[in-house]
Design a protein around this motif. Structure first.
Motif, PDB file in Angstrom:
ATOM      1  N   GLN A   1       0.827  -1.204   0.000  1.00  0.00           N
ATOM      2  CA  GLN A   1       0.000   0.000   0.000  1.00  0.00           C
ATOM      3  C   GLN A   1       0.867   1.261   0.000  1.00  0.00           C
ATOM      4  N   ALA A   2       1.963   1.225   0.727  1.00  0.00           N
ATOM      5  CA  ALA A   2       2.876   2.376   0.730  1.00  0.00           C
ATOM      6  C   ALA A   2       3.491   2.593  -0.647  1.00  0.00           C
ATOM      7  N   ILE A   3       3.835   1.485  -1.325  1.00  0.00           N
ATOM      8  CA  ILE A   3       4.398   1.600  -2.679  1.00  0.00           C
ATOM      9  C   ILE A   3       3.380   2.232  -3.621  1.00  0.00           C
ATOM     10  N   ASP A   4       2.135   1.767  -3.554  1.00  0.00           N
ATOM     11  CA  ASP A   4       1.108   2.310  -4.442  1.00  0.00           C
ATOM     12  C   ASP A   4       0.839   3.779  -4.135  1.00  0.00           C
ATOM     13  N   ARG A   5       0.872   4.118  -2.845  1.00  0.00           N
ATOM     14  CA  ARG A   5       0.629   5.522  -2.479  1.00  0.00           C
ATOM     15  C   ARG A   5       1.762   6.417  -2.985  1.00  0.00           C
ATOM     16  N   LEU A   6       2.996   5.955  -2.833  1.00  0.00           N
ATOM     17  CA  LEU A   6       4.129   6.727  -3.336  1.00  0.00           C
ATOM     18  C   LEU A   6       4.067   6.842  -4.855  1.00  0.00           C
ATOM     19  N   ALA A   7       3.724   5.744  -5.534  1.00  0.00           N
ATOM     20  CA  ALA A   7       3.634   5.783  -6.990  1.00  0.00           C
ATOM     21  C   ALA A   7       2.600   6.796  -7.450  1.00  0.00           C
ATOM     22  N   GLY A   8       1.462   6.886  -6.726  1.00  0.00           N
ATOM     23  CA  GLY A   8       0.454   7.877  -7.078  1.00  0.00           C
ATOM     24  C   GLY A   8       0.951   9.290  -6.913  1.00  0.00           C
ATOM     25  N   VAL A   9       1.767   9.520  -5.881  1.00  0.00           N
ATOM     26  CA  VAL A   9       2.337  10.852  -5.660  1.00  0.00           C
ATOM     27  C   VAL A   9       3.372  11.186  -6.728  1.00  0.00           C
ATOM     28  N   LEU A  10       4.199  10.212  -7.095  1.00  0.00           N
ATOM     29  CA  LEU A  10       5.256  10.467  -8.080  1.00  0.00           C
ATOM     30  C   LEU A  10       4.673  10.741  -9.467  1.00  0.00           C
ATOM     31  N   GLY A  11       3.665  10.003  -9.866  1.00  0.00           N
ATOM     32  CA  GLY A  11       3.031  10.235 -11.159  1.00  0.00           C
ATOM     33  C   GLY A  11       3.996  10.118 -12.333  1.00  0.00           C
ATOM     34  N   LEU A  12       4.836   9.096 -12.332  1.00  0.00           N
ATOM     35  CA  LEU A  12       5.857   8.970 -13.370  1.00  0.00           C
ATOM     36  C   LEU A  12       5.260   8.695 -14.747  1.00  0.00           C
ATOM     37  N   SER A  13       4.135   7.984 -14.800  1.00  0.00           N
ATOM     38  CA  SER A  13       3.534   7.685 -16.106  1.00  0.00           C
ATOM     39  C   SER A  13       3.104   8.953 -16.821  1.00  0.00           C
ATOM     40  N   ALA A  14       2.585   9.913 -16.057  1.00  0.00           N
ATOM     41  CA  ALA A  14       2.182  11.179 -16.671  1.00  0.00           C
ATOM     42  C   ALA A  14       3.388  11.944 -17.205  1.00  0.00           C
ATOM     43  N   LEU A  15       4.487  11.872 -16.487  1.00  0.00           N
ATOM     44  CA  LEU A  15       5.705  12.531 -16.974  1.00  0.00           C
ATOM     45  C   LEU A  15       6.249  11.817 -18.204  1.00  0.00           C
ATOM     46  N   ASP A  16       6.149  10.490 -18.224  1.00  0.00           N
ATOM     47  CA  ASP A  16       6.551   9.748 -19.430  1.00  0.00           C
ATOM     48  C   ASP A  16       5.736  10.203 -20.632  1.00  0.00           C
ATOM     49  N   ALA A  17       4.432  10.349 -20.422  1.00  0.00           N
ATOM     50  CA  ALA A  17       3.560  10.754 -21.526  1.00  0.00           C
ATOM     51  C   ALA A  17       3.914  12.145 -22.023  1.00  0.00           C
ATOM     52  N   GLU A  18       4.283  13.019 -21.115  1.00  0.00           N
ATOM     53  CA  GLU A  18       4.661  14.378 -21.516  1.00  0.00           C
ATOM     54  C   GLU A  18       5.947  14.351 -22.345  1.00  0.00           C
ATOM     55  N   ALA A  19       6.917  13.546 -21.929  1.00  0.00           N
ATOM     56  CA  ALA A  19       8.158  13.440 -22.701  1.00  0.00           C
ATOM     57  C   ALA A  19       7.873  12.849 -24.081  1.00  0.00           C
ATOM     58  N   ASP A  20       7.025  11.831 -24.146  1.00  0.00           N
ATOM     59  CA  ASP A  20       6.669  11.248 -25.442  1.00  0.00           C
ATOM     60  C   ASP A  20       5.967  12.283 -26.326  1.00  0.00           C
ATOM     61  N   ARG A  21       5.079  13.068 -25.732  1.00  0.00           N
ATOM     62  CA  ARG A  21       4.347  14.079 -26.511  1.00  0.00           C
ATOM     63  C   ARG A  21       5.309  15.083 -27.135  1.00  0.00           C
ATOM     64  N   ILE A  22       6.305  15.514 -26.385  1.00  0.00           N
ATOM     65  CA  ILE A  22       7.281  16.465 -26.914  1.00  0.00           C
ATOM     66  C   ILE A  22       8.063  15.844 -28.066  1.00  0.00           C
ATOM     67  N   LEU A  23       8.432  14.568 -27.920  1.00  0.00           N
ATOM     68  CA  LEU A  23       9.149  13.892 -29.008  1.00  0.00           C
ATOM     69  C   LEU A  23       8.272  13.751 -30.245  1.00  0.00           C
ATOM     70  N   VAL A  24       7.000  13.455 -30.045  1.00  0.00           N
ATOM     71  CA  VAL A  24       6.080  13.310 -31.174  1.00  0.00           C
ATOM     72  C   VAL A  24       5.941  14.633 -31.916  1.00  0.00           C
ATOM     73  N   GLU A  25       5.834  15.726 -31.158  1.00  0.00           N
ATOM     74  CA  GLU A  25       5.749  17.038 -31.793  1.00  0.00           C
ATOM     75  C   GLU A  25       7.015  17.340 -32.583  1.00  0.00           C
ATOM     76  N   ALA A  26       8.167  16.938 -32.047  1.00  0.00           N
ATOM     77  CA  ALA A  26       9.426  17.148 -32.770  1.00  0.00           C
ATOM     78  C   ALA A  26       9.462  16.315 -34.049  1.00  0.00           C
ATOM     79  N   ALA A  27       8.897  15.099 -33.977  1.00  0.00           N
ATOM     80  CA  ALA A  27       8.894  14.238 -35.164  1.00  0.00           C
ATOM     81  C   ALA A  27       8.016  14.801 -36.261  1.00  0.00           C
ATOM     82  N   ALA A  28       7.027  15.618 -35.867  1.00  0.00           N
ATOM     83  CA  ALA A  28       6.135  16.214 -36.863  1.00  0.00           C
ATOM     84  C   ALA A  28       6.581  17.609 -37.295  1.00  0.00           C
ATOM     85  N   ASP A  29       7.646  18.115 -36.687  1.00  0.00           N
ATOM     86  CA  ASP A  29       8.104  19.472 -36.966  1.00  0.00           C
ATOM     87  C   ASP A  29       8.868  19.487 -38.297  1.00  0.00           C
TER      88      ASP A  29
END
Length: 798
Positions: A619-647
């Motif tokens: 439960q502590a791991i899941d709670r920390l993972a929710g606070v870190l939100g790494l998947s959302a940051l991954d998606a943001e990095a991917d979005r920036i790369l996708v925009e660069a690929a279309a530039d």
């Protein structure tokens, strides 16, 4: 084609008592160089005595290399720590260092620093004090040789008079006042803020780290693990005050843009005052520093200290009440703080091709305290005690630090060799994984994420038996980092941290995280190993971003298309802003739900049965993972790369190369992590060390410290007794820094066809012209230097 490059400084400021004046002048000239570099970057004019000439030197180098000069790491001890605090304000806030001349030349005098209660008293007590102590003053002056070296009668009389008054002050109590020094520093910071304000001297997306050493007089209890017994308790007297400014944000194309308030801003003035006051608390001269001095100053000013509790919690933890913590000079145990500088630069991203330098400022290399007066004599009772307690700890060589830097550079060279050799094989593996048709269709975030997952599995399979070791190392690192993060958050002791680490390992096993072979199957996303890493593995994300940024930097250097280069620079800036949140997740202050996480950790420690402990830990791991939100940051990095690929500003080849580099990192990481381990999170830049000292700058006068400076005499207290001494050391500090910095700047661009001598002459001339109206006690020195410089310039013309 103009090559883009950064010359990035980590500054280490030694202690030096009254040679603080010299070190201030060195940091001031460094500030002039940084201002000129920022003016060149923003397209503004460089103004202020030597600044136009620094700008001219960078322009001359700019015929082949666009060189930006940056300082992003500072450490200091004692007088050097005090100067590091002041320079950090000028860099992060754009404050003016010119007003500091007044503080050092006027306020930093023995008569102004004396505690009002320590001044010589009138009447019989003063007569008795003089009777006993006058010989002490005579002996000190005679042994130091300082009075005999002064060829101006007025200066000699000034030093003799103040020295006699100094030793007639109160016995067995520090003569200088901590409250006076704290107030003096506060006035100086006010004057800096009220001066000519400019932009921050730190580039977008890059923080400045400041570390200041202090010595805890009472020490703090620390548990140390050994085999038997399980732990022992010792007292730790070393302390480090650490400050870090968040990155300065500028929108692309804006010279000034939006500036976020740095952590080193005036809102943290009290913390900085305590750090500067404490690190310069020379034993015997100043009383130990306490937080009460800053409390008294804030009360006198009628101002609140909103960050007091947080500062105590973060950096003043002790067995004692915070008001009872007593701090003395930082150079007692660490006069050359390379360690925190090395740690800081290992995690620094690079905006361009980087030449990383450690520059340490040593005002009196090879000159000890009382050792010179005792040369050739057997150690006596008192001299042996004095040397053991005061001088020898301060004078230890920096061999260990230099060997650590050289070893790290060697590991970086190995890592670059390995990764460069892997490029062809990785390119082929990526081609096999995504196929030739991948780039025939638009690259969406979903397609990019799917391709990234597939390539990670392929990299694991192709690594063969090496993947098992890599996976175990990676998982263990993630669990250790998580244990440290949660342990720090909850303030756990040694034994509790060990229990938490074991509980995390048990929970990971229950989740199937150690069955890493399942990552090689057809559904790797469902295995416990991959799920746990996606929740908690911050380090992998940071390594991937830094690796990609280095690859992007190489692409910028290789392209001749200005539009493509501009697009790539903007992409780098955006990715640096993505890297920042990943890094911030590692710092406790950035985590929300701190109380909830602390409660989750407490539940783990309170669980009695193994099964309930695994459940609480999960439960502590899941709670920390929710606070870190790494998947959302991954998606943001991917979005920036996708925009660069279309530039369309990127050519087709560069767009494809960027995507391949982003997707192919798992292949490299399998090689990098076992090779570098704790160094893998850092950059790929080798580290070099330069020194600024009087012994290294002989253009205007040979002989080093003894021939040029005055403050090293009287056991390094001499400049506190004479304004003429302070003026002398201040002027030489600027001149020596100018000479060394020209050499250092040009060494970063060895192929630049630039003669250093004319530039040194111009900067010397600008410094002499600018400072002569302010330094009225050393006219003969100005005349001598003008004559030497005239001969120097004449020889250069011929």
């Amino acid at each position: 084609m103009i090559h883009q490059k950064e010359l990035r400084f980590a500054i280490i400021c030694y202690g030096g008592v009254s040679l603080a004046v010299y070190m201030h002048a060195v940091t001031k000239e460094l500030w002039k160089l940084l201002k000129a570099s920022e003016a060149r970057r923003s397209g503004h004019a460089a103004e202020g005595d030597s600044e136009p000439h620094w700008r001219g030197l960078l322009d001359a180098i700019g015929q082949t290399t666009d060189l930006a000069v940056i300082c992003d790491v500072m450490t200091g001890a004692s007088a050097g720590g005090l100067n590091a605090v002041l320079l950090s304000n000028a860099i992060t806030l754009g404050h003016d260092m010119e007003p500091l001349r007044e503080m050092w030349l006027v306020d930093a005098d023995v008569e102004n620093l004396l505690d009002p209660e320590a001044r010589p008293r009138e009447g019989v007590s003063r007569w008795l004090s003089a009777f006993y102590k006058e010989p002490v003053a005579w002996y000190a002056a005679r042994k130091s040789g300082s009075l005999a070296s002064v060829d101006v009668p007025e200066v000699r009389a000034e030093v003799a008079l103040k020295l006699a008054g100094f030793v007639r002050s109160r016995w067995f109590e520090p003569p200088f006042s901590g409250d006076v020094l704290t107030a003096m520093l506060d006035r100086a910071m006010d004057a800096m803020a009220a001066g000519d304000r400019g932009p921050p001297l730190i580039p977008p997306g890059l923080p400045l780290d400041l570390h200041v050493t202090v010595t805890d007089y009472w020490g703090v209890s620390a548990d140390l693990p050994i085999h038997s017994p399980a732990s022992v308790q010792e007292r730790e007297h070393r302390r480090m005050f650490a400050f870090s400014s968040p990155a300065v944000i500028r929108e692309p194309g804006q010279a000034d843009g939006m500036i976020l308030p740095p952590r080193l801003a005036a809102g943290q003035r009290p913390e900085q005052l305590l750090a500067a006051r404490a690190t310069a608390s020379f034993p015997g001269a100043f009383p130990p520093a306490t937080i009460l001095e800053v409390d008294r100053l804030m009360a006198k000013k009628g101002e609140d200290w909103p960050g007091r509790a947080a500062f105590i919690d973060a950096q003043l933890q002790s067995d004692r009440p915070p008001e009872a913590v007593q701090l003395i000079d930082g150079s007692v145990l660490n006069n050359a703080p390379f360690g925190p500088a090395i740690a800081a630069v290992r995690t620094r991203p690079a905006h361009r091709d980087v030449d990383r330098r450690f520059i340490y400022i040593d005002p009196k290399p090879g000159i000890g305290g009382v050792v010179d007066a005792l040369e050739g004599r057997e150690p006596g009772f008192f001299t042996a005690i004095l040397r053991a307690l005061a001088d020898i700890p301060r004078e230890q060589p920096i061999r260990d630090s230099l060997e650590a830097i050289n070893a790290l550079s060697a590991r970086i060279r190995r890592m670059r060799t390995v990764t460069d050799a892997m490029h062809p094989a990785v390119e082929a593996a990526i081609q096999r994984a995504i196929g030739r048709s991948f780039f025939l269709f638009s690259v969406s975030p979903a397609r990019l994420a799917k391709a990234r997952s597939r390539i990670q599995s392929d990299a694991a399979r192709e690594a063969g038996f090496a993947f098992g070791a890599y996976a175990q190392l990676k998982l263990r690192n993630v669990l250790d980092d998580t244990a440290q993060m949660l342990g720090d958050l909850a303030g756990l002791g040694f034994e509790a941290r060990g229990k938490l680490r074991d509980a995390l390992g048990d929970a990971a096993a229950a989740r199937g995280a150690y069955a890493h072979d399942e990552a090689l199957g057809r559904q790797p996303e469902s295995c416990g190993y991959v799920r746990l890493l996606r929740q908690l593995d911050i380090a992998f994300r940071v390594r991937r971003l830094r690796f990609f940024l280095r690859h992007l930097t190489a692409g910028i250097a290789a392209t001749s298309d200005p539009v493509e280069r501009d697009r790539a620079e903007r992409l780098k800036a955006r990715l640096h802003l993505v890297t920042g949140p990943f890094e911030a997740r590692r710092r406790l202050a950035s985590l929300p739900d701190r109380d909830g996480l602390s409660e989750a950790v407490e539940a783990v420690l309170q669980a009695r049965e193994p099964e309930s402990r695994v459940v609480a830990t999960s439960q502590a791991i899941d709670r920390l993972a929710g606070v870190l939100g790494l998947s959302a940051l991954d998606a943001e990095a991917d979005r920036i790369l996708v925009e660069a690929a279309a530039d369309e500003g990127f050519g087709r080849d560069m767009r494809r190369d960027l995507i391949r580099s982003w997707l192919g990192f798992p292949f490299y990481d399998i090689a990098i992590l076992p090779l570098m381990q704790e160094d893998a999170d850092g950059g790929f830049e080798e580290l070099k060390v330069d020194r600024i000292s009087p012994d290294d700058a002989g253009a205007l006068r040979d002989g080093g410290t003894r021939a040029c400076l005055k403050g090293w005499q009287l056991n390094a207290f001499a400049a506190f007794f004479s304004r003429a001494y302070r003026e002398n050391d201040y002027l030489w500090g600027r001149l020596h820094a100018a000479e060394r910095l020209v050499d250092i700047v040009l060494s970063a661009v060895p192929d630049a066809d630039v003669d250093p001598r004319p530039w040194k002459a111009r900067i010397f001339r600008a410094i002499l012209t600018a400072e002569r109206p302010h330094l009225d006690r050393i006219g003969p020195l100005f005349d001598e230097l003008e004559g030497v410089l005239a001969q120097w310039e004449q020889q250069a013309r011929h």
